[in-house]
Design an enzyme around this catalytic site. Structure first.
Site, short mmCIF file in Angstrom:
data_model
loop_
_atom_site.label_atom_id
_atom_site.label_comp_id
_atom_site.label_asym_id
_atom_site.label_seq_id
_atom_site.Cartn_x
_atom_site.Cartn_y
_atom_site.Cartn_z
N GLY A 250 -0.32 1.62 17.31
CA GLY A 250 -0.61 2.35 16.07
C GLY A 250 -0.87 1.40 14.91
N VAL B 241 0.90 0.81 12.23
CA VAL B 241 2.07 0.02 11.84
C VAL B 241 2.43 -0.98 12.94
CG1 VAL B 241 4.54 0.14 11.28
CG2 VAL B 241 2.95 1.79 10.27
N CYS C 210 7.49 5.01 3.46
CA CYS C 210 6.60 4.05 2.78
C CYS C 210 6.60 4.21 1.25
CB CYS C 210 5.18 4.18 3.33
SG CYS C 210 4.59 5.86 3.50
N LYS D 111 12.18 12.76 0.69
CA LYS D 111 12.59 11.41 1.12
C LYS D 111 12.91 10.51 -0.06
CE LYS D 111 10.14 11.65 5.53
NZ LYS D 111 8.88 11.37 6.26
N ARG E 24 -1.97 13.40 -1.11
CA ARG E 24 -2.86 12.52 -0.35
C ARG E 24 -4.14 12.33 -1.15
NH1 ARG E 24 -0.86 9.67 3.47
NH2 ARG E 24 -0.17 11.42 4.75
N HIS F 121 -0.47 2.87 -1.45
CA HIS F 121 0.09 4.03 -2.14
C HIS F 121 0.35 3.66 -3.60
CE1 HIS F 121 0.47 5.98 1.60
NE2 HIS F 121 1.77 6.08 1.72
#
Lengths: 335, 335
Positions: B13, B15, B129, B213, B235, B242
């Site tokens: 993936g 990450v 993240c 989170k 998004r 980000h």
């Protein structure tokens, strides 16, 4: 039917073109339409109600006999022609920021403080685009209980920088697709696939002029001179709808259910708030129409008297041109 | 020099690939590297330090003899293999959210609460993240005075949805350039030239799992169990960094000068804060590197004990892979 002689000052920009389109769409009682712009654009022909209208150079004489001027030009142009517009006996509905905070000039969002428009002395100011969209979204809540504070982060479309902003985003995307480097011109930095957290120059305590508008114009429109606003304005690679994430505190707690009901009934708003179904305001859905979409309404977890929400609206239409024509409709009601 | 047998779980993936790259970049003392993924990816070959490594299927036996597992898989995979990883005597530094709020599991941003990592019982969790980027930006302020509240609006890159998210943005832009319609697959709606104000499903009072989170993980990392956070996660059509607009209140007022000095000296941060010069954090500048950029620091106009700021960081690197490798460096210091 009584008709009026209407001029658009700055007729060739993104907002000026949209004003012409909206006068036609809303069937405003236009007798003669004068499209005024810089000498450079004079002579160009455009269509209005199926007839050809020639762009004229904006001069002081051009306002003779005009009833209504819709201003879509920069501050310096608005300031320069305001005396001639007044001398001609016309009403000036101006989208620049030149007169917005003048105590003699009403600053109006028709769904929020339409009655203020009638107290004009020849000029009515059209608010900043993000401010129009945000106050349209929250006005019904402010009627339930006065808004004390607002923390807002904007996601502003490139159309806010005019037709050049839209062209620059499109061109940068094409250049990058072709593997070429981009050179920003309209914006200070690349906007494709990027975010620029600055709109306007520094004005107050590190806030930009654009960021201070939501507090200063919002206070005047909502009739809340004590309202405190911390705003962060960010340019995003979206074409023509602005979005705003807003956290509000009120004099008293307002439940989410009460807020939803108030917004669902508010003129100019559409409640689009069903997270489970993937329904919330998005720029693509709000472009090319006039309602402000409001959703993601939930309690503010940092304050029991707070709420947080997300709203979107078309920057060129409700954020500028439509709002100005709506003001004109208040001033020139149909007989 | 002592070396370690390292496994990456979910090695194919976005990450997992970046973890491999960062182990190499930071010269982590890897003896053997085991790249584990689904059976579908097994047999593929990738390069590590100029040598070829073959992807293996993740099975319980694959962890035998491993010292360190870097987890870059989803929660179900992390939960499934955690017992085998523990039985093998390895430490599991896991990027999924499966263990983050477990009181037995440290949740660590090395620059903020690195010492917590040493109190592990075989698992250390890597935070979300946006949470990593935000707490790295504000930790120095939290040391000046405890953070009481945080109102945050995020501008999250498509890389947060993995390699498929990046591919989808690129493909949609290409389709639209060619005048074709787009069909969203990875995201629930079109992301090109749009904003999607939902990441994750509904979790609490209309907030999504992603939005909660920042409060729940932020409290644990910053050691502020009372901190209240209202977060809106959005998004945006940006590739891999980000950005977060954050308004904070503290126990006592903190001046902008004091905040700037603290952030300039904070590990993991770069102060980029000169509005007049057009200097502030932007996604393009923070991509493909590890620092969190912080700027637009100014007083919160709604609260005398508040500050507002803007921060950006690479979602795949500091927001995930780099942070995990930094945790591993705390656990396996060089002799």
């Amino acid at each position: 039917m009584k008709t009026y002689t209407v001029a658009i000052l700055g007729a060739t920009g993104a907002v000026g073109q949209e004003m012409r389109k909206i006068l036609e769409e809303r069937d405003f009682p236009v007798g003669e339409l004068r499209l005024l712009a810089s000498a450079r654009s004079a002579g160009r022909e455009v269509s209005f109600r199926g007839r050809t209208v020639t762009i004229r150079e904006a001069t002081e004489e051009a306002f003779q006999g005009v009833d209504l001027v819709l201003g879509a030009a920069e501050n310096d142009i608005a300031l320069r022609f305001a005396p001639a517009i007044r001398a001609a006996g016309a009403v000036f509905v101006d989208n620049s920021s030149a007169f917005r905070l003048d105590p003699q000039v009403p600053l109006v969002v028709p769904e929020v403080n339409g009655a203020d428009a009638l107290k004009n002395e020849g000029i009515v100011a059209n608010p900043n685009c993000s401010t129009i969209i945000t106050v349209t979204a929250v006005a019904a809540l402010n009627r339930l209980s006065p808004i004390r504070t607002m923390v807002a982060s904007t996601y502003q479309a490139v159309s806010g920088a005019g037709t050049g902003g839209i062209a620059e985003l499109r061109q940068q995307v094409t250049e990058l697709e072709a593997g070429r480097e981009v050179t920003p011109k309209v914006f200070s930095h690349q906007i494709a696939y990027n975010l620029i957290p600055q709109i306007g120059g520094e004005q107050y305590e590190g806030y930009t002029s654009e960021e201070m508008k939501l507090q200063n114009e919002g206070r005047k429109i909502l009739h809340r001179p004590e309202m405190a606003v911390s705003c962060t304005c960010v340019r995003v690679p979206v074409v023509r709808s602005h979005s705003i994430s807003v956290t509000l505190t009120f004099d008293r707690p307002i439940s989410v259910e009460e807020a939803r009901a108030a917004i669902a009934a508010a003129p100019g708003c559409r409640l689009t708030d069903d997270l489970k179904a993937g329904v919330y305001p998005m720029p693509l859905d709000t472009s090319d129409q006039d309602l402000v979409f409001v959703g993601r309404i939930r309690p503010d977890l940092t304050n029991p008297k707070g709420l947080t929400l997300w709203c979107c609206g078309d920057q060129i239409r409700k954020g500028a041109a439509t709002n100005a024509v709506q003001i004109a409709e208040l001033l020139f009601p149909r007989a």
